[in-house]
Design a protein around this motif. Structure first.
Motif, mmCIF file in Angstrom:
data_model
loop_
_atom_site.group_PDB
_atom_site.id
_atom_site.type_symbol
_atom_site.label_atom_id
_atom_site.label_comp_id
_atom_site.label_asym_id
_atom_site.label_seq_id
_atom_site.Cartn_x
_atom_site.Cartn_y
_atom_site.Cartn_z
ATOM 1 N N SER A 43 45.054 23.502 28.539
ATOM 2 C CA SER A 43 46.041 22.683 27.833
ATOM 3 C C SER A 43 46.351 21.407 28.596
ATOM 4 O O SER A 43 46.447 20.324 28.005
ATOM 5 N N VAL A 81 44.665 17.155 20.086
ATOM 6 C CA VAL A 81 45.912 17.841 19.721
ATOM 7 C C VAL A 81 45.603 19.232 19.173
ATOM 8 O O VAL A 81 46.304 20.212 19.481
ATOM 9 N N PHE A 82 44.522 19.367 18.403
ATOM 10 C CA PHE A 82 44.105 20.687 17.913
ATOM 11 C C PHE A 82 43.721 21.606 19.068
ATOM 12 O O PHE A 82 43.980 22.810 19.019
ATOM 13 N N VAL A 84 45.037 21.553 22.095
ATOM 14 C CA VAL A 84 46.294 22.003 22.707
ATOM 15 C C VAL A 84 46.956 23.064 21.834
ATOM 16 O O VAL A 84 47.441 24.088 22.329
ATOM 17 N N LEU A 85 46.983 22.840 20.522
ATOM 18 C CA LEU A 85 47.588 23.827 19.616
ATOM 19 C C LEU A 85 46.814 25.137 19.615
ATOM 20 O O LEU A 85 47.412 26.214 19.507
ATOM 21 N N GLU A 87 45.313 26.406 22.139
ATOM 22 C CA GLU A 87 45.624 27.106 23.391
ATOM 23 C C GLU A 87 46.993 27.780 23.355
ATOM 24 O O GLU A 87 47.261 28.670 24.149
ATOM 25 N N THR A 88 47.865 27.373 22.454
ATOM 26 C CA THR A 88 49.148 28.072 22.316
ATOM 27 C C THR A 88 48.968 29.418 21.614
ATOM 28 O O THR A 88 49.848 30.263 21.684
ATOM 29 N N GLU A 89 47.816 29.575 20.941
ATOM 30 C CA GLU A 89 47.511 30.778 20.158
ATOM 31 C C GLU A 89 48.594 31.074 19.127
ATOM 32 O O GLU A 89 48.971 32.218 18.877
ATOM 33 N N TRP A 90 49.105 30.008 18.562
ATOM 34 C CA TRP A 90 50.100 30.100 17.505
ATOM 35 C C TRP A 90 49.428 30.661 16.270
ATOM 36 O O TRP A 90 48.351 30.224 15.869
ATOM 37 N N ILE A 93 48.117 28.339 13.412
ATOM 38 C CA ILE A 93 46.880 27.601 13.680
ATOM 39 C C ILE A 93 45.669 28.511 13.481
ATOM 40 O O ILE A 93 44.716 28.148 12.790
ATOM 41 N N ARG A 106 36.350 27.759 20.193
ATOM 42 C CA ARG A 106 37.300 26.968 20.978
ATOM 43 C C ARG A 106 36.578 26.161 22.060
ATOM 44 O O ARG A 106 36.887 25.003 22.305
#
Length: 196
Positions: A43, A81-82, A84-85, A87-90, A93, A106
């Motif tokens: 990230s 930005v995708f 980083v998002l 890597e949050t494993e939200w 997403i 990834r």
């Protein structure tokens, strides 16, 4: 029957201690800690790529002569930005972009962003600190992408997801056990009050 209830209230619980619930705390999973640290490094590398590309966009549009480089850098910012998002494993997403749930996908995205960040280097010597930051961030993200790609091919991402599920179920079991212990203590106090 009342004698059985009184004996059950006076006897100690069969497992654990009376005041703590689970007697032995479980150790954290070292594999998951390493994976989380690697996600953090990835990230940070992607954020550095975003910063480099934004600075390049500003510089390109300010000069007015290199509009194509500015547009290219805008795309690099959006795709970073995708990264980083991802890597949050939200779950939002990964629900819409299933490929980002898998480590190989990834990794390919991270390699693509690293190549986009490294493209069009400034060899004129005007902004050496920007070129240095560009090289550091792109090569760091490239290394993270290669590690993700190889790990994805070796199915290490599946191992991580399985361990995460096990960790979540263990935490839920501990929480349920603590709720049962507190409920048992409430019932014992009610029995004691009824006895008096």
């Amino acid at each position: 029957m009342s004698e059985n209830i009184e004996q059950a209230a006076e006897s100690p619980p069969p497992s654990g201690d009376r005041d703590g619930g689970a007697s032995v705390p479980a150790r954290p999973d070292l594999f998951l800690i390493v994976c989380n640290c690697f996600r953090l490094v990835t990230s940070l590398a992607a954020i550095c790529c975003i910063i480099v590309n934004v600075l390049s966009v500003v510089r390109s549009f300010k000069n007015g002569s290199d509009v194509f480089d500015g547009v290219f850098r805008c795309y690099a910012v959006v795709i970073a930005v995708f990264v980083v998002l991802a890597e949050t494993e939200w779950t939002v997403i990964t629900q819409f972009w299933k490929i980002l749930e898998y480590w190989a996908g990834r990794g390919m995205l991270q390699i693509f962003v690293a190549v986009m960040t490294r493209a069009y280097p400034d060899y004129s010597g005007q902004r050496q600190e920007l070129v240095l930051l560009q090289n550091i961030s792109s090569y760091l993200l490239l290394a993270c992408g290669v590690v993700y790609l190889i790990s994805g091919i070796l199915c290490i991402g599946m191992v991580k997801r399985a361990r995460q599920k096990k960790e979540i179920s263990r935490e839920q079991a501990i929480k349920d056990l603590q709720e049962l212990e507190s409920r048992r203590e409430e019932l014992e106090s009610l029995l004691i009050v009824d006895r008096v």
